[in-house]
Design a protein around this motif. Structure first.
Motif, short mmCIF file in Angstrom:
data_model
loop_
_atom_site.label_atom_id
_atom_site.label_comp_id
_atom_site.label_asym_id
_atom_site.label_seq_id
_atom_site.Cartn_x
_atom_site.Cartn_y
_atom_site.Cartn_z
N ASN A 4 0.83 -1.05 0.01
CA ASN A 4 0.02 -0.07 -0.07
C ASN A 4 1.10 1.17 0.07
O ASN A 4 1.60 1.66 1.03
CB ASN A 4 -0.84 0.09 1.48
N THR A 5 0.78 1.97 -1.18
CA THR A 5 1.57 3.40 -1.08
C THR A 5 0.82 4.59 -1.24
O THR A 5 1.49 5.73 -1.67
CB THR A 5 2.44 2.97 -2.42
N SER A 6 -0.51 4.22 -0.94
CA SER A 6 -1.27 5.42 -1.07
C SER A 6 -1.26 6.46 0.17
O SER A 6 -1.88 7.41 0.18
CB SER A 6 -2.71 5.04 -1.35
N GLY A 7 -0.61 5.85 1.26
CA GLY A 7 -0.64 6.64 2.41
C GLY A 7 -2.12 6.40 3.20
O GLY A 7 -2.18 6.88 4.47
N ASP A 10 -4.67 0.46 5.71
CA ASP A 10 -5.42 -0.59 5.01
C ASP A 10 -6.50 -1.24 6.14
O ASP A 10 -5.95 -1.66 7.08
CB ASP A 10 -4.44 -1.84 4.74
N PRO A 11 -7.65 -1.16 5.79
CA PRO A 11 -8.71 -1.97 6.51
C PRO A 11 -8.55 -3.11 6.84
O PRO A 11 -9.14 -3.79 7.75
CB PRO A 11 -9.88 -1.42 6.06
N TYR A 16 -8.09 -8.49 10.25
CA TYR A 16 -7.36 -9.50 10.54
C TYR A 16 -7.34 -9.32 12.09
O TYR A 16 -7.58 -10.59 13.00
CB TYR A 16 -6.01 -9.07 10.20
N LEU A 17 -7.38 -8.13 12.73
CA LEU A 17 -7.25 -8.34 14.32
C LEU A 17 -8.50 -8.66 14.94
O LEU A 17 -8.69 -9.39 16.14
CB LEU A 17 -6.93 -6.87 14.98
#
Length: 239
Positions: A4-7, A10-11, A16-17
């Motif tokens: 992810n390079t968009s800043g 990531d949901p 995952y948590l």
């Protein structure tokens, strides 16, 4: 997974948590369901053992027989608990069951003291079951160091032993009411020996160390009973 390079955060991280939280909750619910059964059978054992406080020592056999039936039920539940718990990290979840296991071990110890054989051979009154013997009764390993699986710990055994001392100090008082003076003397000698044993231990567990401090008060309480019986000439001189 693409970087992810968009800043943006990531949901998927939180998905995952949440999956891990749900997994942990499911495990705890499984264990708690089993513990409800253990508590139920434990109440039956406690109710049976409590009868010793209003019974002559010569009649302890009936109490022991009744208690061993409910302990057999507890053993079956402990087997289920061990099967479930051993699939997961022991020290992550052992706080869930430690108190209930201590209570179960106490029931085994008291039943053994009252004369129960518990499948270990001939029982006799005043017997102290070792940690190894309690493990054999409950059919689970003790103090494991070589693998991560369900087991009985030294700390749980010592907590159960302190509860046994508390209960026996009550029994010494109630035995006097039953005019069963020999029991008070037997209890006095027994808990003095246990107290001497605890003096050898260098306890690191804060809770256990605090509880062990109470043993001296149980010893003193029973010593006062025996002293009073001696003054009243209710204990044979040769004992």
């Amino acid at each position: 997974m693409a970087k992810n390079t968009s800043g943006m955060v990531d949901p998927a991280i939180f998905d995952y948590l949440q999956s891990k939280i749900d997994e942990d909750t499911e495990i705890r619910d499984q264990v708690k369901t089993i513990l409800q059964d253990l508590e139920k059978h434990g109440r039956h054992s406690q109710a049976s053992l409590a009868k010793a406080h209003s019974t002559q020592a010569s009649q302890y056999g009936t109490i022991v027989e009744e208690t061993e039936i409910s302990i057999a039920d507890q053993i079956n539940v402990v087997e289920r608990l061990a099967g479930t718990a051993s699939r997961y990290p022991y020290y992550k979840y052992n706080s869930l069951w430690s108190r209930d296991i201590q209570n179960t071990m106490f029931h085994v110890l008291l039943c053994g003291w009252l004369g129960g054989s518990l499948g270990l051979g001939n029982g006799y009154q005043g017997r102290l079951l070792t940690l190894e013997e309690v493990g054999r009764v409950l059919k689970v390993p003790i103090n494991l160091k070589d693998r991560d699986a369900f087991h009985l710990t030294i700390e749980e055994y010592l907590h159960a032993l302190i509860t046994l001392i508390d209960e026996l100090s009550r029994l010494a008082i109630n035995a006097v009411i039953q005019a069963d003076f020999a029991i008070s003397l037997q209890v006095s000698k027994f808990i003095k020996d246990i107290y001497a044993g605890f003096q050898i231990l260098n306890l690191k567990n804060d809770s256990l160390r605090r509880r062990s401090d109470s043993i001296k008060y149980s010893v003193k309480k029973v010593e006062d009973i025996v002293y009073d019986l001696s003054l009243r000439n209710l204990i044979p001189k040769e004992t």
